[in-house]
Write an enzyme that holds these catalytic residues in place. Structure first.
Site, PDB file in Angstrom:
ATOM      1  N   HIS B 144       0.830  -1.212   0.000  1.00 11.55           N
ATOM      2  CA  HIS B 144       0.000   0.000   0.000  1.00 11.55           C
ATOM      3  C   HIS B 144       0.863   1.259   0.000  1.00 11.55           C
ATOM      4  O   HIS B 144       0.588   2.206   0.720  1.00 11.55           O
ATOM      5  CB  HIS B 144      -0.872   0.015   1.264  1.00 11.55           C
ATOM      6  CG  HIS B 144      -2.010  -0.958   1.278  1.00 11.55           C
ATOM      7  ND1 HIS B 144      -2.037  -2.125   0.566  1.00 11.55           N
ATOM      8  CD2 HIS B 144      -3.194  -0.932   1.940  1.00 11.55           C
ATOM      9  CE1 HIS B 144      -3.159  -2.773   0.797  1.00 11.55           C
ATOM     10  NE2 HIS B 144      -3.881  -2.072   1.638  1.00 11.55           N
ATOM     11  N   GLY B 193      -3.242  -0.719  -5.372  1.00 19.20           N
ATOM     12  CA  GLY B 193      -4.258  -1.685  -4.991  1.00 19.20           C
ATOM     13  C   GLY B 193      -5.262  -1.114  -4.009  1.00 19.20           C
ATOM     14  O   GLY B 193      -6.432  -1.495  -4.012  1.00 19.20           O
ATOM     15  N   HIS B 194      -4.829  -0.203  -3.177  1.00 24.37           N
ATOM     16  CA  HIS B 194      -5.747   0.500  -2.270  1.00 24.37           C
ATOM     17  C   HIS B 194      -5.757   1.979  -2.628  1.00 24.37           C
ATOM     18  O   HIS B 194      -4.822   2.707  -2.320  1.00 24.37           O
ATOM     19  CB  HIS B 194      -5.341   0.309  -0.817  1.00 24.37           C
ATOM     20  CG  HIS B 194      -6.459   0.597   0.140  1.00 24.37           C
ATOM     21  ND1 HIS B 194      -7.254   1.726   0.030  1.00 24.37           N
ATOM     22  CD2 HIS B 194      -6.935  -0.099   1.197  1.00 24.37           C
ATOM     23  CE1 HIS B 194      -8.168   1.702   0.989  1.00 24.37           C
ATOM     24  NE2 HIS B 194      -8.002   0.605   1.703  1.00 24.37           N
ATOM     25  N   HIS B 250     -13.683  -4.401  -3.077  1.00 28.49           N
ATOM     26  CA  HIS B 250     -13.470  -3.952  -1.699  1.00 28.49           C
ATOM     27  C   HIS B 250     -14.138  -2.597  -1.501  1.00 28.49           C
ATOM     28  O   HIS B 250     -13.872  -1.639  -2.220  1.00 28.49           O
ATOM     29  CB  HIS B 250     -11.964  -3.852  -1.469  1.00 28.49           C
ATOM     30  CG  HIS B 250     -11.571  -3.555  -0.059  1.00 28.49           C
ATOM     31  ND1 HIS B 250     -11.498  -2.278   0.435  1.00 28.49           N
ATOM     32  CD2 HIS B 250     -11.215  -4.374   0.956  1.00 28.49           C
ATOM     33  CE1 HIS B 250     -11.105  -2.319   1.709  1.00 28.49           C
ATOM     34  NE2 HIS B 250     -10.925  -3.583   2.043  1.00 28.49           N
ATOM     35  N   GLU B 302     -14.282  -7.936   2.560  1.00 34.83           N
ATOM     36  CA  GLU B 302     -14.782  -6.607   2.983  1.00 34.83           C
ATOM     37  C   GLU B 302     -15.395  -5.916   1.770  1.00 34.83           C
ATOM     38  O   GLU B 302     -15.154  -4.737   1.520  1.00 34.83           O
ATOM     39  CB  GLU B 302     -13.637  -5.750   3.529  1.00 34.83           C
ATOM     40  CG  GLU B 302     -12.739  -6.486   4.524  1.00 34.83           C
ATOM     41  CD  GLU B 302     -11.681  -5.612   5.175  1.00 34.83           C
ATOM     42  OE1 GLU B 302     -11.065  -4.807   4.459  1.00 34.83           O
ATOM     43  OE2 GLU B 302     -11.493  -5.725   6.398  1.00 34.83           O
ATOM     44  N   CYS B 385      -7.327   0.421  10.655  1.00 36.31           N
ATOM     45  CA  CYS B 385      -7.790   1.536   9.817  1.00 36.31           C
ATOM     46  C   CYS B 385      -8.951   2.310  10.439  1.00 36.31           C
ATOM     47  O   CYS B 385      -9.002   3.543  10.349  1.00 36.31           O
ATOM     48  CB  CYS B 385      -8.181   1.021   8.434  1.00 36.31           C
ATOM     49  SG  CYS B 385      -9.282  -0.401   8.471  1.00 36.31           S
ATOM     50  N   CYS B 386      -9.899   1.597  11.043  1.00 36.15           N
ATOM     51  CA  CYS B 386     -11.137   2.261  11.451  1.00 36.15           C
ATOM     52  C   CYS B 386     -10.980   3.271  12.587  1.00 36.15           C
ATOM     53  O   CYS B 386     -11.520   4.381  12.500  1.00 36.15           O
ATOM     54  CB  CYS B 386     -12.208   1.225  11.798  1.00 36.15           C
ATOM     55  SG  CYS B 386     -12.668   0.153  10.425  1.00 36.15           S
TER      56      CYS B 386
END
Lengths: 625, 625
Positions: B144, B193-194, B250, B302, B385-386
């Site tokens: 990432h 990818g992200h 995703h 996800e 992440c959240c």
């Protein structure tokens, strides 16, 4: 125990606590129009194709590499040995019923590869060879060393019982000796993140008569809950197995484990283990089993959900349905209770069979109960557990049709066959069973003992037939209790005596327990042992998502030999919602919803996804009333 | 573009294709009883606790390690830098509204750590430092690197706009220069990818005025669908973004990507991208959004499910709800359409807020719509992440309350506040907005321009209010069209002019589109902007799973200051099924099911799982009729 003669899949012939004893697959020839072609396809297409996959993926080559005969890197996953072992098991059971010099040669050479990869100390796992020797037994949680040996042992036992050959058994015995020394019962706790070795060890005990394997199996069970696997609930290590009452964690692992527990109970009669098993079964059957017999609702972790968590998009791994059969079969052998037989039948037809394409070369890993049309079978998987698991189960299927007991002979699955069996006292009995099941509900048995013999013939009344059953012996009606789950026919049976059973095959609209929110105000259709679904290919312009039923439709069953290898379809005039351009969420209006008449056709769930991609659904919404 | 002065979160002040321009968080002081305590807790508890987590997990130490000031191994995941960047963003926005010397010092030292880890060539990622330098840019699919830089840029922009300081901006500019040289627009396809860097680059363009960042953002978008990411649908690389019309893959990645697309459209007006965005939004809002504004139904990956795949046990990652707000906010700025505002409001209250515990120290990663009582918030996650995503959104929330346009001033979220804003012509306007929302539907605004000024005040009529709205200006009723989603009040506004709005807060029983099988014959309760749920703690002896509604219950709303930090509960006499010991599947009976009266209490969904564990459900089954 047997003396290395052809034997059954689960050999309870000497199990002190078994009520029932299965028969050897070799003694039963499946002859019907439904399963016989499937077993032929398994032999002629699937088993050869899976051997080719073991070559393509490098799973076979890993054994050569471990033996030092080729170089290069290990291929596949750390448990890829188990693909080969399951293939050996499938090939062995296939040879039990259908000898083939070609397959024998191929099997022998695979077994040679396996034997060649074993270390002098008995250790065998091609992942932990060459460059990873130092990592052996360092990670029971994640790596699957015992699991792989479990499949080796199962393959070896199958090979002995199917062919009488002991080459692989010798390998398995050396591997188990290694484990028994490394994780000595009573001394060194040892058990695997992925169960499977337990039931294999009990079978090894049954085959060899050597009690150390039963002891080792029991020790593996009781090593759980002691922290060897970090106390993980997911790995069913959160408490001792004999204290467990809630089915949780990875579905295949859990049910392989409980099948192993049942095997130990069959031998030892351990009351605490048996009570745990009964509680676990109640939890499983009461709220964690799909209508198809599929189990393991969650995609995350391939795991059981909470009670009544049975969603449309269930995971229902094909291997988990097979594990469900393994557990139910052992519980049946332990108790003789017909509910376990029903599970074997349901899971076989609706949990396992959908895993296989009509071609015999593609497989489902997951078996959701509804789909928008993107879930399709694949030729193989990087985690390839399911395909050879299907192959080995199908190859051994003849061994699931009958059991015997001291009282007599028990039919367990109504699949057309000719069998040469022996009663408990050794009396040979030839049985000829003819049926058009799963399509039509009549079963005709001809029982031919060597001479007139007194015994009881036990015939299950499947759960799907309910009270709709009639029985005739030599043409004379027999009274059956309306709530009977089994008909017992004690009699002096003479050669050529006949029994005719007729089970109702009315279409059943099934509702789920009201706590199954995902099936609320919906029904699933079933007929005979088959669960049905609606697939878009049969609905014309009516989107599957818009189909609505009353639950009381009169369905017309029609056998269509040209469709999907020959299926009986169900058709009714039902209804469909019109187009709805409203918002995704809107105020609820407590009134009828407009529907139009629509012809709806259902097919057996096992047959879906063999045509053009399209939506599919098992639990169909009821129209608002 | 701004000259490094305190600015908004998304700065469309110079965006040629923006209809609306947000205001700076610093200019708005949230003062109500609902959000103000939450923002205080964010500052006083959550942000300090998350700094401590970045220390405990080694995420901060990784920067020292990359700088060479400490040794040892890298800690955490390859994207753990982004935890630190999101913390910087949260701290920055917090300082914008609530200066704190202590937090400023802490923030400055974190920024020093970050700056110290940057290579001379501008590269910055602590995972690919020391022992992994040679692996840089070798795996855009999985690693990432650009994603992390995206969060660096977002943090740097926030830091500039909140504090005027450019230390981190200089770091970000060097990092982006490195990327622009390595993946030069028009020459070397490059995308991650992200996603996430795209919207950050547009914001960097808005802050610096340097068009190369806009060009690089557009290039990253158009690098998708060219095989850089293996054509993966999961990574939204299966076709060029400008050809996409189906939301898939995703969820967070997809919506970050589309938010970046919207940013590019705001600057360039690219019609093809805009059309794609509109089609994607229609797909998202029409069949892939939970009633809570949560998105991404599937636990596996996800990911988004198929259309109408909106199960009880939805994944609904907290980050995905935040990404949903990011996209909706940008679409609102682009179009001014109120439907996007409604999504921001819904997702904020019901998609993001449940992610945070009442204590401010525990977080949900997933937000299912039903649970048996085992899903609980956690203090941190290995993929973290959240938590900091919630913290940065809450800290920046004051920036989401208003927008301006050439026509005047637009209220977007009815959250009590005092604001010092400027109209398009620079006229200062003080606004005082008082409301008891989300509990009571009255909103009182006092508008105080420096001098009487002609402009239009735009006031949304939330989707939840429907036609139940009344408006008074200086006490005089104003007629509102019954289907209006917005009230426009053109007027020469004089200091102290007042507007009073009253929105209906009747309890709404919401049904889903009939294709949402998981909500079939069920309703969800909502009141004002809040979605409700039933949690076991409030139901006495009635199991949540047994509650049944008619959908027409008269609900009593009662504010209970002592409960869950102060919530309005909904209570009604509904019904409950009795115990059912029947089998899991049984013949459907087309008749009424026995129920008993039961008092049922619902709480806001955001507040669940703050008491003893117990079952919870949003979509409640209707009784059979």
């Amino acid at each position: 125990m047997s003396e290395n003669r052809p034997g059954p899949v689960v050999d309870t012939s000497a199990s002190r606590h078994a009520r029932l004893r299965p028969v050897a697959p070799r003694d039963v020839r499946i002859t019907d129009d439904f399963w016989a072609p499937r077993l032929r396809r398994n032999r002629e297409v699937t088993i050869p194709a899976q051997h080719a996959q073991c070559e393509t993926t490098g799973a076979l080559r890993n054994f050569q590499r471990a033996a030092g005969s080729v170089g290069g890197d290990f291929s596949g996953r750390y448990y890829s040995d188990s693909d080969v072992y399951k293939w050996i098991e499938a090939a062995s059971w296939s040879l039990a019923t259908d000898p083939s010099p070609e397959l024998t040669d191929r099997l022998d050479s695979v077994i040679k590869l396996v034997a060649g990869a074993q270390d002098d100390d008995g250790y065998l796992n091609t992942y932990f060879s060459v460059d990873r020797v130092g990592e052996r037994w360092t990670d029971l949680v994640v790596r699957h060393e015992m699991y792989c040996i479990g499949h080796l042992v199962a393959a070896a036992v199958a090979h002995v019982r199917a062919t009488g050959q002991t080459a692989l058994l010798d390998v398995a015995l050396r591997a188990c000796t290694h484990i028994a020394e490394r994780f000595a019962p009573g001394e060194v706790p040892g058990t695997c993140g992925h169960p499977g070795l337990e039931m294999a060890l009990v079978e090894l005990y049954r085959t060899t008569g050597d009690e150390r394997w039963l002891t080792l199996a029991a020790w593996q069970l009781d090593s759980r809950g002691a922290g060897v696997l970090d106390g993980s609930e997911y790995l069913i290590d959160h408490e001792p197995v004999r204290k467990q009452s809630r089915v949780t964690g990875h579905a295949v692992r859990a049910l392989y484990l409980y099948a192993g527990m049942a095997d130990v109970v069959l031998e030892t009669g351990d009351e605490e283990l048996r009570t745990a098993l009964e509680q676990l079964w109640a939890d499983l059957s009461g709220g964690k089993t799909a209508v198809t017999g599929g189990v393991g609702a969650r995609w995350d972790g391939e795991a059981f959900g909470d009670a009544y968590e049975l969603p449309d998009r269930a995971y229902n791994e094909t291997c988990a349905a097979i594990a469900h059969i393994f557990l139910a079969w052992r519980m049946l052998l332990l108790t003789g209770e017909p509910e376990y037989r029903d599970v074997v039948e349901t899971a076989l037809h609706n949990g396992v069979l959908p895993g296989l394409s009509q071609s015999g070369t593609e497989f489902f890993y997951q078996n959701p109960l509804a789909d928008a049309g993107r879930h399709r079978r694949e030729e193989w998987f990087s985690c390839a557990c399911c395909p050879p698991n299907i192959a080995r189960l199908l190859a051994s299927l003849p061994g699931y049709l009958y059991t015997t007991s001291d009282e007599g002979l028990w039919v367990q699955l109504y699949i057309g066959n000719e069998a040469d069996l022996r009663l408990a006292d050794g009396t040979p009995v030839h049985v000829d069973l003819a049926t058009e099941l799963p399509w039509e509900g009549t079963v005709r048995l001809t029982v031919t003992p060597e001479a007139p013999t007194e015994f009881t013939l036990f015939l299950p009344v499947p759960g799907w037939a309910g009270a709709d059953v009639s029985v005739k012996v030599n043409g004379e009606p027999v009274t059956v209790a309306t709530d009977a789950a089994r008909v017992a026919l004690p009699r002096t049976w003479a050669p050529g005596d006949t029994v005719e059973l007729t089970f109702g095959t009315e279409v059943r609209a099934l509702a789920a327990h009201p706590r199954v929110a995902a099936a609320h105000h919906r029904v699933a259709l079933a007929r005979g042992p088959l669960v049905y679904c609606v697939e878009q290919a049969d609905q014309g312009d009516t989107p599957v998502a818009d189909i609505r039923l009353t639950g009381a439709e009169p369905w017309t069953a029609e056998h269509r030999p040209e469709l999907l290898g020959g299926v009986t379809t169900l058709t009714a005039e039902a209804s469909a919602l019109g187009a709805d351009d409203g918002p995704l969420y809107r105020p609820f209006h407590n009134g009828p919803v407009a529907v139009a008449k629509a012809q709806v056709t259902a097919i057996p769930y096992y047959a879906w996804a063999n045509r053009e991609p399209g939506a599919m659904r098992v639990f169909i919404p009821l129209a608002a009333r």
